[in-house]
Write an enzyme that holds these catalytic residues in place. Sequence first.
Site, mmCIF file in Angstrom:
data_model
loop_
_atom_site.group_PDB
_atom_site.id
_atom_site.type_symbol
_atom_site.label_atom_id
_atom_site.label_comp_id
_atom_site.label_asym_id
_atom_site.label_seq_id
_atom_site.Cartn_x
_atom_site.Cartn_y
_atom_site.Cartn_z
ATOM 1 C CE LYS A 1 51.748 -18.305 14.133
ATOM 2 N NZ LYS A 1 52.164 -17.420 15.077
ATOM 3 C CG ASP B 1 51.616 -14.475 10.498
ATOM 4 O OD1 ASP B 1 50.708 -14.384 11.059
ATOM 5 O OD2 ASP B 1 52.751 -15.489 11.590
ATOM 6 C CG ASP C 1 53.590 -15.922 5.856
ATOM 7 O OD1 ASP C 1 52.219 -15.871 5.744
ATOM 8 O OD2 ASP C 1 54.901 -15.840 6.701
ATOM 9 C CB CYS D 1 69.396 -20.829 9.138
ATOM 10 S SG CYS D 1 68.230 -19.705 9.690
ATOM 11 N NE ARG E 1 51.965 -9.913 14.948
ATOM 12 C CZ ARG E 1 53.034 -10.094 14.661
ATOM 13 N NH1 ARG E 1 51.888 -11.647 13.964
ATOM 14 N NH2 ARG E 1 53.757 -9.930 13.643
ATOM 15 C CE1 TYR E 2 48.536 -14.458 17.485
ATOM 16 C CE2 TYR E 2 50.337 -14.634 17.979
ATOM 17 C CZ TYR E 2 49.193 -15.123 16.662
ATOM 18 O OH TYR E 2 49.441 -14.737 15.265
ATOM 19 N NE ARG F 1 60.487 -14.373 12.560
ATOM 20 C CZ ARG F 1 60.585 -15.883 12.417
ATOM 21 N NH1 ARG F 1 61.310 -16.430 12.692
ATOM 22 N NH2 ARG F 1 59.306 -16.457 13.147
ATOM 23 C CB CYS G 1 63.626 -21.576 3.872
ATOM 24 S SG CYS G 1 64.428 -22.690 4.963
ATOM 25 C CB CYS H 1 63.375 -17.432 4.608
ATOM 26 S SG CYS H 1 63.471 -16.490 6.554
ATOM 27 N NE ARG I 1 50.291 -17.820 20.832
ATOM 28 C CZ ARG I 1 49.281 -17.025 21.016
ATOM 29 N NH1 ARG I 1 48.489 -17.270 21.883
ATOM 30 N NH2 ARG I 1 48.507 -17.944 19.740
HETATM 31 C C1 LIG Z 1 53.235 -17.793 15.240
HETATM 32 C C2 LIG Z 1 53.556 -17.130 16.333
HETATM 33 C C3 LIG Z 1 53.414 -17.231 18.359
HETATM 34 C C4 LIG Z 1 53.169 -18.787 18.258
HETATM 35 O O1 LIG Z 1 51.787 -18.815 17.962
HETATM 36 P P1 LIG Z 1 51.004 -20.334 18.098
HETATM 37 O O2 LIG Z 1 50.046 -19.839 17.383
HETATM 38 O O3 LIG Z 1 50.810 -20.243 19.093
HETATM 39 O O4 LIG Z 1 52.127 -21.550 17.786
HETATM 40 C C5 LIG Z 1 53.551 -15.658 18.707
HETATM 41 N N1 LIG Z 1 54.572 -14.992 18.629
HETATM 42 C C6 LIG Z 1 55.113 -14.578 17.679
HETATM 43 C C7 LIG Z 1 55.141 -13.186 17.139
HETATM 44 C C8 LIG Z 1 54.017 -15.876 16.026
HETATM 45 O O5 LIG Z 1 54.428 -15.068 15.077
HETATM 46 S S1 SF4 Z 2 62.713 -20.185 7.227
HETATM 47 FE FE1 SF4 Z 2 63.869 -18.595 7.831
HETATM 48 S S2 SF4 Z 2 64.646 -18.946 9.672
HETATM 49 FE FE2 SF4 Z 2 63.935 -20.841 9.636
HETATM 50 S S3 SF4 Z 2 65.578 -21.969 8.523
HETATM 51 FE FE3 SF4 Z 2 65.136 -20.929 6.764
HETATM 52 S S4 SF4 Z 2 66.145 -19.494 6.138
HETATM 53 FE FE4 SF4 Z 2 66.547 -19.639 8.561
#
Ligand SMILES: *Cc1c(COP(=O)(O)O)cnc(C)c1O
Ligand code: SF4
Length: 452
Positions: free
Chosen positions: A387, A380, A343, A158, A145-146, A167, A162, A165, A149
Site C-alpha cells: 500500500k 495497493d 484494485d 462472507c 509481505r510487510y 480476493r 461484493c 472484491c 505484520r
Molecule cells: C493491508 C495488508 C496488511 C496490513 O497493512 P496496514 O497498512 O498495516 O493496514 C498486512 N498484510 C497484507 C498482505 C496486506 O495487504
Molecule cells: S470485499 Fe471480498 S472478502 Fe470482503 S466481504 Fe466483500 S466479498 Fe467478502
Amino acid sequence: MSLQGSSVTAEPPCTEAPEDHRSFRRDDYWRALPGYADVDAETFHSHTFQMRNSVTSVGKLMAVLGDRVSQHFLQDLADGLQHAPMSVRISPYLVSLIDWDQPDVDPIRRQFLPIGSSILPDHPELHLDSLHEQADAAVPGLTHRYADRALFLTLDTCPVYCRFCTRSYAVGLDTDEVEKVHLSVNRERWDQALQYIRVTPELEDIVISGGDTYNLRPEHVQYIGESLLKIDHVRRMRFASKGPAVMPQKILTDEAWREVLIGVVNRGREMGKEVVLHTHFNHPNEITGTSFDAMNLLHQRGVTVRNQAVLQRGVNDDSGIMKLLVKRLSYMNIQPYYVFFHDLVAGVEDLRTTLREGLDIEKCLRGVTAGYNTPTFVVDTLGGGGKRDGHSYEVYDEENGIAVFSSPSVRPGELFYYFDPIDTLSESAQARWADEGARREMMAEARGLAGG
Ligand SMILES: *Cc1c(COP(=O)(O)O)cnc(C)c1O
Ligand code: SF4
C-alpha cells in the site's frame, strides 16, 4: 505527457455533504418491498432472519421485489451475473436500503449486483491476484509481505459478496467466469499458519481476514484469537469483517459471536495487547440506526472499530458523499482508517476511478474533521509493492493513465504501477492502449521517468 509537478492543478471542485451526518434512519424501510411487507421490526433485525433470507439469485430477488422493478432491469441483472467473477449474496438489510425506483444509479446496488449494460472490458494489465497475495503466501492463506505484520485468510466465505472484491480469486463460490482457489475452514491449515507466526518473531501484528470473520463460528473466533494471543511477539490483532456494514443485526442479536469477540478483545487488553475490529462501510446509505446501536454497543464494551473503504465510481467518488461517510463513521466512533483506490479486479472496471479523482477527493476531505478520523487514500500497487499513499507517486502520466510508485521499505529498488481505467482516457490514449507495442512503450517511458 504531464509529469509530476509540471502542471499547476487548480483547487479541485469540492461538494458539500448532502445530508445531516447525525440523522440515522429508523423507519420500517424494508416494508416498502413486497417480500418483506409483513416482516415486523424484531424479526427483520435478527441475524437469523438476515442470514436465512440472504438473496443469492435473481429468482430470490424477484420474489422480494415483486413488481417494484422492470423486466428490463431484471434482464440486465441476469446478463451482468453471467459475466461476474463473484457469486451473488446480499443481505435483506442491504436489499431494503437500495432505492428501487432508481436501481441503475443506486450506490448499494452498484456494489453488489452487476448489470450487463454497465460492464466495461477489463484493463489489459489485469491479472487475477493482481496484488500477489498468493505469490507472497508464506503458507497457504497467510500472506507475509510487510516485515512486522501478516494477513491471515481464515476462510473463503462472507455474509455478502461484493463485486469489487480484491480476493475474487478465492472468495465465494465458483462462477461461470472464475474457478477459485479455496481456503475453507480447516483447522490443519490454520495450525500451519499459526506455527509459521510462532516461529517468525518479527511478526507483531496479524490481520485476521477471509473471506469474512463474521462467518467464523464463535468457537473458531475464540480458537484463532486465543492461539494468537498466546504468541508472545504478537502484540496487535485485527479481526476484519464487512459485517457491521452489511448486517449490523448480528452484533446486536448473535450474542455468542459478539461475546466471544469481546472476550478476545478483553483478554488481549489484560495481556497488554491490542485487538480491534476493522470493517468496511463505503457509502453513507449503508448506515442506519441499527448500525449506530451496534457500534454503540461495541464501543461501550471497549471494542475499537476502524473502517477501510474502497473508492468506487458512481458509489462514493464524490467529496460530499465521502465527507458524509467520514462524519457519520466518526459520529459512531468508527475511525476512518483507509480509503483504497479500487484494485484492478476482473469484471468491475466500471467501478474504478482515476488516481486523480481520488487525490482530489482527499484534498477536499482533509480539514473537514479531526486528522485521526481522516482516512489515508492508498493504492495497493500491482505486483506486491504494498500500500502506498496515493499522493506519493513518483510519476503520474495522466494522459495515458499510468502511475508509478516506489516502495523502499517493502521492495527496495523496485517500481510498481497503478493504472487509471481506460474508458476515462482520451481517444488517442485509448488507441495507444489497444496497441501492444505502444502500450509497452508508454509503460516503459513512465518507468524511465521514475528512474527505473
Ligand atoms: C493491508 C495488508 C496488511 C496490513 O497493512 P496496514 O497498512 O498495516 O493496514 C498486512 N498484510 C497484507 C498482505 C496486506 O495487504
Ligand atoms: S470485499 Fe471480498 S472478502 Fe470482503 S466481504 Fe466483500 S466479498 Fe467478502
